[in-house]
Design an enzyme around this catalytic site. Structure first.
Site, PDB file in Angstrom:
ATOM      1  N   ASP A  53       0.880  -1.160   0.000  1.00  0.00           N
ATOM      2  CA  ASP A  53       0.000   0.000   0.000  1.00  0.00           C
ATOM      3  C   ASP A  53       0.923   1.217   0.000  1.00  0.00           C
ATOM      4  OD1 ASP A  53      -1.674   2.132   0.521  1.00  0.00           O
ATOM      5  OD2 ASP A  53      -2.820   1.101   2.081  1.00  0.00           O
ATOM      6  N   TYR A 146      -9.947  14.808  -5.592  1.00  0.00           N
ATOM      7  CA  TYR A 146      -9.183  14.077  -6.605  1.00  0.00           C
ATOM      8  C   TYR A 146      -8.546  15.052  -7.597  1.00  0.00           C
ATOM      9  CZ  TYR A 146      -8.379  11.129 -10.742  1.00  0.00           C
ATOM     10  OH  TYR A 146      -7.823  10.503 -11.834  1.00  0.00           O
ATOM     11  N   GLY A 147      -9.336  15.999  -8.107  1.00  0.00           N
ATOM     12  CA  GLY A 147      -8.802  16.972  -9.050  1.00  0.00           C
ATOM     13  C   GLY A 147      -7.697  17.815  -8.440  1.00  0.00           C
ATOM     14  N   ALA A 148      -7.888  18.223  -7.182  1.00  0.00           N
ATOM     15  CA  ALA A 148      -6.862  19.013  -6.515  1.00  0.00           C
ATOM     16  C   ALA A 148      -5.575  18.210  -6.342  1.00  0.00           C
ATOM     17  CB  ALA A 148      -7.379  19.478  -5.151  1.00  0.00           C
ATOM     18  N   ALA A 149      -5.722  16.925  -6.001  1.00  0.00           N
ATOM     19  CA  ALA A 149      -4.533  16.077  -5.844  1.00  0.00           C
ATOM     20  C   ALA A 149      -3.811  15.894  -7.174  1.00  0.00           C
ATOM     21  CB  ALA A 149      -4.933  14.719  -5.273  1.00  0.00           C
TER      22      ALA A 149
END
Length: 243
Positions: A53, A146-149
């Site tokens: 992981d 998600y988009g920011a990451a």
């Protein structure tokens, strides 16, 4: 000499057991590379698999160490593991936001740090690729974290390219819709979503000597992007997607 021949090269792909990651791993194997993939669940064919992981820095480092142990060196890292559920930001929990950012931004940093430590002292250095998304370069309603990451991943790649050059090249791919996405046919200039093989081919290119002077770059693999909504009435005259 074939610039896309990876015979004898050592390649790792995070999240390489299924979907896009599996396609990237297959492409490098077909080009002659020795490939090690990781994931949280054991696949059916485990001979080139390491359970990890990568959100855990110790497991990420162990994955990289295992690749070096098996292959004697590490030439290419593809940070592919990622994803996130469709949840609007006002309904998402702090725990979900943290988990999405950990997987899509922090985990690639863990893997990249371990990879750089292995690559910088070996002949030829190495290449690190980050799989980003169009969600990181335009609004991403329903997947804001998600988009920011993914936006952060683009900045991370550009920054690491400066810190770790010239021994290690770092680039990113801005990936558009992949797979059976019917909506893409009406919005993407090339008239279809990407196939996993389209993205895998771009990874081969960026990892090859053909891109030997490319570092800190973000390669758009999105079929030309999306037709602007405010110009929708002009679209039929510009192109007609093939049936």
């Amino acid at each position: 000499m074939d610039a896309l021949d990876f015979t004898g090269r050592s390649v790792v792909v995070t999240g390489g057991t299924r979907g896009l990651g599996a396609a990237i791993a297959r492409a490098f194997r077909a080009a002659g590379a020795r490939v090690l993939v990781c994931g949280r669940n054991q696949p059916d064919a485990p001979e080139d698999f390491f359970r990890a992981d990568v959100r855990d820095p110790y497991q990420a480092a162990a994955f990289i160490a295992e690749a070096v142990r098996r292959h004697g060196r590490l030439d290419v890292v593809v940070n592919n593991a990622g994803g996130g559920p469709q949840v609007f930001a006002d309904a998402a929990s702090p725990r979900l936001h943290a988990a999405v950012i950990d997987l899509n931004l922090v985990a690639p940093l863990h893997v990249a740090q371990a990879a750089n430590a292995a690559m910088r002292g070996q002949p030829g250095g190495g290449v690190i690729l980050m799989i980003s998304s169009v969600s990181g370069i335009r609004p991403s309603p329903g997947t804001a974290a998600y988009g920011a990451a993914k936006a952060g991943l683009l900045h991370l790649a550009a920054s690491l390219a400066v810190e770790w050059g010239p021994r290690v090249r770092v680039n990113s791919l801005i990936v558009g819709p992949v797979g059976d996405d019917a909506a893409a046919a009406g919005t993407v200039p090339l008239g279809r979503a990407a196939t996993p093989e389209d993205v895998a081919g771009a990874c081969l290119l960026l990892a090859s000597p053909l891109a030997g002077y490319v570092s800190g770059a973000a390669l758009a693999v999105h079929g030309g992007g999306e037709w602007p909504a405010y110009l929708a009435e002009l679209r039929p005259g510009a192109y007609i997607p093939e049936k």
